[in-house]
Design an enzyme around this catalytic site. Structure first.
Site, short mmCIF file in Angstrom:
data_model
loop_
_atom_site.label_atom_id
_atom_site.label_comp_id
_atom_site.label_asym_id
_atom_site.label_seq_id
_atom_site.Cartn_x
_atom_site.Cartn_y
_atom_site.Cartn_z
CB SER A 148 11.32 36.59 134.00
OG SER A 148 10.92 37.52 133.02
CD GLU A 149 14.74 32.24 130.83
OE1 GLU A 149 13.54 32.58 130.76
OE2 GLU A 149 15.11 31.14 131.29
CG PHE B 238 19.45 24.51 128.93
CD1 PHE B 238 20.44 23.54 128.81
CD2 PHE B 238 18.61 24.46 130.04
CE1 PHE B 238 20.59 22.54 129.78
CE2 PHE B 238 18.75 23.48 131.00
CZ PHE B 238 19.74 22.51 130.87
CG ASP C 270 18.00 24.77 123.93
OD1 ASP C 270 17.82 23.98 122.99
OD2 ASP C 270 19.03 24.75 124.64
CG HIS D 69 16.11 21.52 128.01
ND1 HIS D 69 14.96 20.82 127.73
CD2 HIS D 69 15.78 22.42 128.94
CE1 HIS D 69 13.96 21.28 128.48
NE2 HIS D 69 14.44 22.26 129.23
#
Lengths: 371, 338
Positions: free
Chosen positions: B69-70, B93, B95, B139
């Site tokens: 959970s960025e 990443f 992204d 990615h």
């Protein structure tokens, strides 16, 4: 090999040089050259300089072309008298083999050694024969043993050579044993003890000269001779702008004009030279350490300790070499050397006289050692 | 300085030494320790490519494995930074930054400004970037321009192990949010790195090759392609100056402008998509500030305006090549003739 033909080969400037690029010929074929004549400009990763002729003779053939990359000891040119035919020279060039030089990282690692002295790791390098009193090269404030790149291998042909990075300098640990000349002199003496060396011929540049003079006063038996190169310790003047600029410069842009003050010919300051200095200056603690050291030794633009004035050349052979255009410590200090010293002030050189006039400098040092 | 290590080792060493030096440095990320339920072998992973391997054993619970959970842990890192810690948040990443953009550009980037300089946010957000890893469109992006666009963020993208260690140390010590992007295809690239700690200041480009024929400006993996192009051109008698920007925000335009004044030709190389890229930015600034020095058109060599292809053949074509860079230098020197 034809004895009537003398090869001029790519020199080895410094312990890490593998090859050099020919960047311009300074003499034409058919010119009679003397020992020390600048013959050809060569560039390396670190620096550009003129190759000075080690032998006298008639330049018959430029073998290396402009822009050509040659390994160390590769054939640059051929010297021979007019009696030698072109065919003989052709045969000599065709048969010339580059003598093997050490290759790769193993050789580079062997070029340097590390010793721990009073808890500080010290980088040093030894060259030349085993027997004899070693010649110890000690760099100046902010320098490292690389400052002697044009000198170590030449002097090593005559005598054992030892060079170190002072504590807080080069690749030695970024710590000082103290900020006085006495503390530095004691440290170098302890370093020599560690290596089992009793006496040395001391060749010291700038601050490294003052440290040598200090050791000569404290432990005279340790020095067989002393060579002071654009040295501190002979007079009060020193350029505060240089010292402060060097300590505080944080970028290539800031450092370049400061380092240019070290040379009579500022074009000798290469990008690589600046990058190497920045790599050193960026190590944690180095800026603070250089500030503390310069404050103690030359705070306010005045040299606080002048040990070299108390030297006695009758007991300790003393050579003083200066670059006429030194902008950091004035060349006039050469005249303050105690009576009996041999002094030489070289034209066309600045504070880094041993780099800019390497041929003349090496000859002076070798002559001094032979006394 | 004979010791050579890889860029991956340089990252590990910078974090390790800064954690040892400064107890306020902590780290959060996915699998940076060992992943959930990995007791006993908790050090096994060290992140998706093993960059942080060994750090948990040395620094213990100052490294936190997070849920996938960025948005949560990047927000937590930013909050911790506001409260006096120096967190490093690792995303696998770049992204994936999209899901935590509010935290990054609307919070972290704004605090110093909106609180009148009284708030500082010393957070580092690290992530892999770049194409060539056969990792497909989600990615593989080079999103440096997105972050460079935002005032209040510092953006770093190094090309060598030496720069990586020194710039990451500076990023950790810096009092502003830093986006630190590591090209995954450089992780194995080795170079000389001092064992001692050192910091490289932001905003100083590195000149890697001198020349009077043209100026090539780039960063990251493209630095190596530019050097290959310059080496090929040198054989034809054209000496190029190669400038590695290293830090994209702040950017060192002085070094670029000085070089263009000398060479008269500018080629900007960027692995990012062309529109609003670093290449476009540098080109615009040079056109405005050094127009009189230009002796030919500014050339840009970038990826095309498409996602990164998954087909290996197309992906290789997508990334700017040394041959394209050399051709661009020749075009500029020929006055723009193709």
């Amino acid at each position: 090999m034809n004895q009537a033909i003398t090869p001029l080969v790519m020199p080895k400037w410094g312990l890490e040089m593998r090859q050099g690029t020919v960047s311009g010929w300074l003499v034409d074929e058919g010119t009679r050259i003397a020992v020390g004549t600048p013959v050809v400009d060569v560039e390396t990763d670190k620096i550009s300089n003129a190759v000075e002729a080690p032998d006298a003779g008639l330049l018959r053939r430029k073998v290396a072309k402009d822009g050509e990359v040659l390994p160390v000891k590769g054939l640059l040119a051929v010297l021979a008298e007019p009696e030698v035919s072109d065919a003989e020279i052709d045969a000599f060039v065709a048969a010339f083999e580059v003598p093997a030089v050490g290759e790769g990282e193993a050789d580079e690692a062997a070029a340097f050694a590390w010793t721990e002295v009073a808890g500080i790791r010290v980088r040093h390098a030894r060259r030349g024969p085993e027997a004899g009193v070693p010649v110890l090269f000690v760099h100046g404030f902010g320098g490292d043993l690389g400052n002697w790149l044009f000198n170590l291998d030449v002097v090593a042909e005559k005598a054992p050579v030892l060079a170190l990075d002072l504590p807080g300098h080069g690749q030695s640990d970024a710590r000082l044993p103290g900020t006085s000349l006495t503390a530095l002199a004691d440290f170098v003496a302890a370093f020599l003890d560690q290596l089992g060396i009793e006496r040395v011929h001391w060749v010291g540049h700038s601050m490294g000269g003052a440290v040598g003079a200090q050791l000569a006063l404290q432990q005279p038996q340790r020095l067989a001779s002393l060579t002071l190169v654009t040295s501190a310790g002979l007079g009060p003047e020193i350029d505060a702008a240089y010292i402060d600029g060097f300590v505080h410069a944080a970028s290539r842009r800031e450092l370049k004009p400061v380092v240019e003050m070290l040379f009579a010919d500022p074009s000798l300051v290469s990008r690589q030279l600046l990058d190497d200095l920045l790599r050193y200056k960026r190590i944690d603690g180095v800026t603070e350490l250089l500030g503390a050291l310069s404050g103690a030794l030359f705070g306010g633009g005045v040299q606080h300790t002048l040990p070299a004035l108390q030297l006695q050349p009758a007991q300790l052979p003393l050579l003083v070499v200066w670059g006429e255009q030194d902008r950091v410590i004035p060349a006039a200090h050469a005249r303050a050397a105690p009576a009996g010293a041999t002094t030489a002030v070289l034209a066309g050189a600045g504070h880094m006289v041993m780099m800019e006039k390497a041929g003349e400098f090496n000859a002076l040092v070798c002559k001094h050692l032979a006394r | 300085m004979a010791r050579k290590i890889s860029m991956k080792q340089a990252i590990n060493e910078a974090i390790d030494q800064e954690m040892a030096r400064d107890p306020s440095v902590i780290m959060m990320g996915e699998d940076i320790v060992g992943g959930a339920g990995a007791d006993g072998e908790r050090d096994a992973w060290g992140g998706v490519l093993g960059v942080t391997k060994g750090l948990y054993a040395k620094h213990g619970d100052r490294l936190l494995d997070t849920p996938l959970s960025e948005s949560a842990y990047v927000g937590a890192a930013i909050g911790a930074a506001c409260c006096g810690l120096r967190p490093i948040a690792e995303l696998m990443f770049v992204d994936f930054m999209g899901v935590c953009f509010d935290q990054i550009y609307n919070q972290a980037a704004k605090f110093r400004y909106m609180f009148g300089g009284k708030a500082e946010t010393p957070v580092v957000i690290r992530a892999m970037c770049g194409a060539g890893f056969r990792a497909a469109a989600q990615h593989s992006q080079m999103l440096t321009p997105l972050f460079t666009h935002i005032p209040g963020l510092k953006v770093i993208c190094p090309s060598t192990p030496y720069d990586t260690k020194g710039l990451l140390v500076q990023s950790i010590r810096d009092n502003d949010p830093v986006i630190f992007l590591e090209h995954k295809n450089l992780y194995g690239f080795e170079g000389e790195v001092p064992e001692a700690l050192y910091a490289i200041p932001f905003g100083e480009a590195n000149v890697l090759r001198d020349g009077k024929g043209a100026t090539i400006v780039t960063y990251g993996l493209m630095v190596h392609r530019a050097l290959d192009a310059a080496a090929a051109l040198a054989k034809e008698g054209v000496e190029c100056e190669v400038i590695d920007l290293r830090t994209l925000s702040p950017i060192d335009m002085d070094t670029v402008l000085d070089s263009v004044e000398k060479t008269g030709h500018l080629v900007c190389v960027d692995e990012a998509n062309p529109r609003c890229s670093i290449a476009a930015d540098v080109s615009a600034q040079v056109a405005q500030q050094a127009f009189g020095a230009l002796k030919g058109p500014i050339e840009m060599v970038t990826a095309p305006h498409t996602p990164v292809p998954f087909s290996p053949v197309l992906e290789d074509l997508y990334i700017p090549s040394a041959a394209q860079i050399a051709a661009a230098v020749k075009r500029s020197r020929a006055g723009g003739k193709h």
